[in-house]
Design a protein around this motif. Structure first.
Motif, PDB file in Angstrom:
ATOM      1  N   HIS A   1      43.983  45.379  27.545  1.00 22.86           N
ATOM      2  CA  HIS A   1      43.799  44.533  28.712  1.00 22.86           C
ATOM      3  C   HIS A   1      43.427  45.388  29.914  1.00 22.86           C
ATOM      4  N   ALA A   2      42.479  44.909  30.684  1.00 22.34           N
ATOM      5  CA  ALA A   2      42.052  45.621  31.883  1.00 22.34           C
ATOM      6  C   ALA A   2      43.099  45.434  32.976  1.00 22.34           C
ATOM      7  N   ALA A   3      43.574  46.540  33.531  1.00 21.64           N
ATOM      8  CA  ALA A   3      44.536  46.502  34.628  1.00 21.64           C
ATOM      9  C   ALA A   3      43.821  46.854  35.922  1.00 21.64           C
ATOM     10  N   LEU A   4      44.197  46.174  37.006  1.00 25.64           N
ATOM     11  CA  LEU A   4      43.610  46.466  38.309  1.00 25.64           C
ATOM     12  C   LEU A   4      44.148  47.813  38.792  1.00 25.64           C
ATOM     13  N   LEU A   5      43.255  48.757  39.063  1.00 26.56           N
ATOM     14  CA  LEU A   5      43.642  50.087  39.535  1.00 26.56           C
ATOM     15  C   LEU A   5      43.547  50.207  41.047  1.00 26.56           C
ATOM     16  N   GLN A   6      42.527  49.551  41.628  1.00 30.28           N
ATOM     17  CA  GLN A   6      42.260  49.742  43.044  1.00 30.28           C
ATOM     18  C   GLN A   6      41.466  48.563  43.587  1.00 30.28           C
ATOM     19  N   SER A   7      41.677  48.291  44.863  1.00 28.24           N
ATOM     20  CA  SER A   7      40.852  47.291  45.544  1.00 28.24           C
ATOM     21  C   SER A   7      40.393  47.866  46.876  1.00 28.24           C
ATOM     22  N   ASP A   8      39.240  47.416  47.314  1.00 25.05           N
ATOM     23  CA  ASP A   8      38.702  47.818  48.600  1.00 25.05           C
ATOM     24  C   ASP A   8      38.111  46.588  49.252  1.00 25.05           C
ATOM     25  N   PRO A   9      38.734  46.101  50.331  1.00 24.46           N
ATOM     26  CA  PRO A   9      39.864  46.626  51.055  1.00 24.46           C
ATOM     27  C   PRO A   9      41.137  46.662  50.198  1.00 24.46           C
ATOM     28  N   ALA A  10      42.060  47.547  50.567  1.00 25.47           N
ATOM     29  CA  ALA A  10      43.310  47.705  49.834  1.00 25.47           C
ATOM     30  C   ALA A  10      44.203  46.487  50.017  1.00 25.47           C
ATOM     31  N   ALA A  11      44.998  46.195  48.997  1.00 26.17           N
ATOM     32  CA  ALA A  11      45.949  45.080  49.058  1.00 26.17           C
ATOM     33  C   ALA A  11      46.854  45.241  50.274  1.00 26.17           C
ATOM     34  N   GLY A  12      47.048  44.148  51.019  1.00 30.70           N
ATOM     35  CA  GLY A  12      47.928  44.146  52.177  1.00 30.70           C
ATOM     36  C   GLY A  12      47.357  44.764  53.429  1.00 30.70           C
ATOM     37  N   SER A  13      46.117  45.230  53.386  1.00 28.31           N
ATOM     38  CA  SER A  13      45.534  45.884  54.556  1.00 28.31           C
ATOM     39  C   SER A  13      44.968  44.864  55.540  1.00 28.31           C
ATOM     40  N   THR A  14      44.804  45.304  56.774  1.00 22.46           N
ATOM     41  CA  THR A  14      44.170  44.509  57.816  1.00 22.46           C
ATOM     42  C   THR A  14      42.886  45.219  58.200  1.00 22.46           C
ATOM     43  N   VAL A  15      41.770  44.527  58.015  1.00 29.28           N
ATOM     44  CA  VAL A  15      40.462  45.114  58.288  1.00 29.28           C
ATOM     45  C   VAL A  15      39.563  44.084  58.959  1.00 29.28           C
ATOM     46  N   ALA A  16      38.476  44.569  59.540  1.00 29.10           N
ATOM     47  CA  ALA A  16      37.436  43.658  60.017  1.00 29.10           C
ATOM     48  C   ALA A  16      36.814  43.014  58.777  1.00 29.10           C
ATOM     49  N   ALA A  17      36.148  41.902  58.957  1.00 24.87           N
ATOM     50  CA  ALA A  17      35.552  41.186  57.823  1.00 24.87           C
ATOM     51  C   ALA A  17      34.706  42.141  56.975  1.00 24.87           C
ATOM     52  N   PRO A  18      35.062  42.324  55.708  1.00 27.26           N
ATOM     53  CA  PRO A  18      34.321  43.270  54.868  1.00 27.26           C
ATOM     54  C   PRO A  18      32.961  42.719  54.454  1.00 27.26           C
ATOM     55  N   LYS A  19      32.013  43.615  54.284  1.00 27.04           N
ATOM     56  CA  LYS A  19      30.687  43.222  53.789  1.00 27.04           C
ATOM     57  C   LYS A  19      30.725  42.997  52.290  1.00 27.04           C
ATOM     58  N   GLU A  20      31.676  43.675  51.593  1.00 23.33           N
ATOM     59  CA  GLU A  20      31.867  43.465  50.168  1.00 23.33           C
ATOM     60  C   GLU A  20      33.310  43.772  49.805  1.00 23.33           C
ATOM     61  N   ILE A  21      33.724  43.221  48.683  1.00 25.05           N
ATOM     62  CA  ILE A  21      35.075  43.420  48.161  1.00 25.05           C
ATOM     63  C   ILE A  21      34.912  44.012  46.768  1.00 25.05           C
TER      64      ILE A  21
END
Length: 83
Positions: free
Chosen positions: A1-21
């Motif tokens: 099973h594929a496990a989530l290793l990383q997200s960008d923006p990071a989980a729980g972060s506060t950022v300006a509206a991202p151009k991509e996730i």
């Protein structure tokens, strides 16, 4: 099973509206059975165009329009590919 290793923006972060996730998994994922949605607490959602990275491990979603200010939740599902 594929496990989530990383997200960008990071989980729980506060950022300006991202151009991509970007969601990066431990294994190659099957595009037909993998993806994600973004929603706000009030149920509002945003449309995304999606693509897979060259190595097949990262799903990249680009909002089709501007994201409203506020907290967004990413809900994902992923199925790994057998080599």
């Amino acid at each position: 099973h594929a496990a989530l290793l990383q997200s960008d923006p990071a989980a729980g972060s506060t950022v300006a509206a991202p151009k991509e996730i970007r969601l990066t998994f431990s294994e190659k994922v099957a595009p037909a059975f993998s993806g994600f949605d973004i929603t706000m607490n009030d149920g509002m959602s945003a449309k995304l165009t999606g693509r897979l990275s060259e190595d097949g491990k990262t799903i990249i979603g680009t909002p089709t329009g501007p994201l409203a200010p506020g907290a967004w939740k990413v809900s994902w599902h992923a199925a790994s590919v057998e080599d």
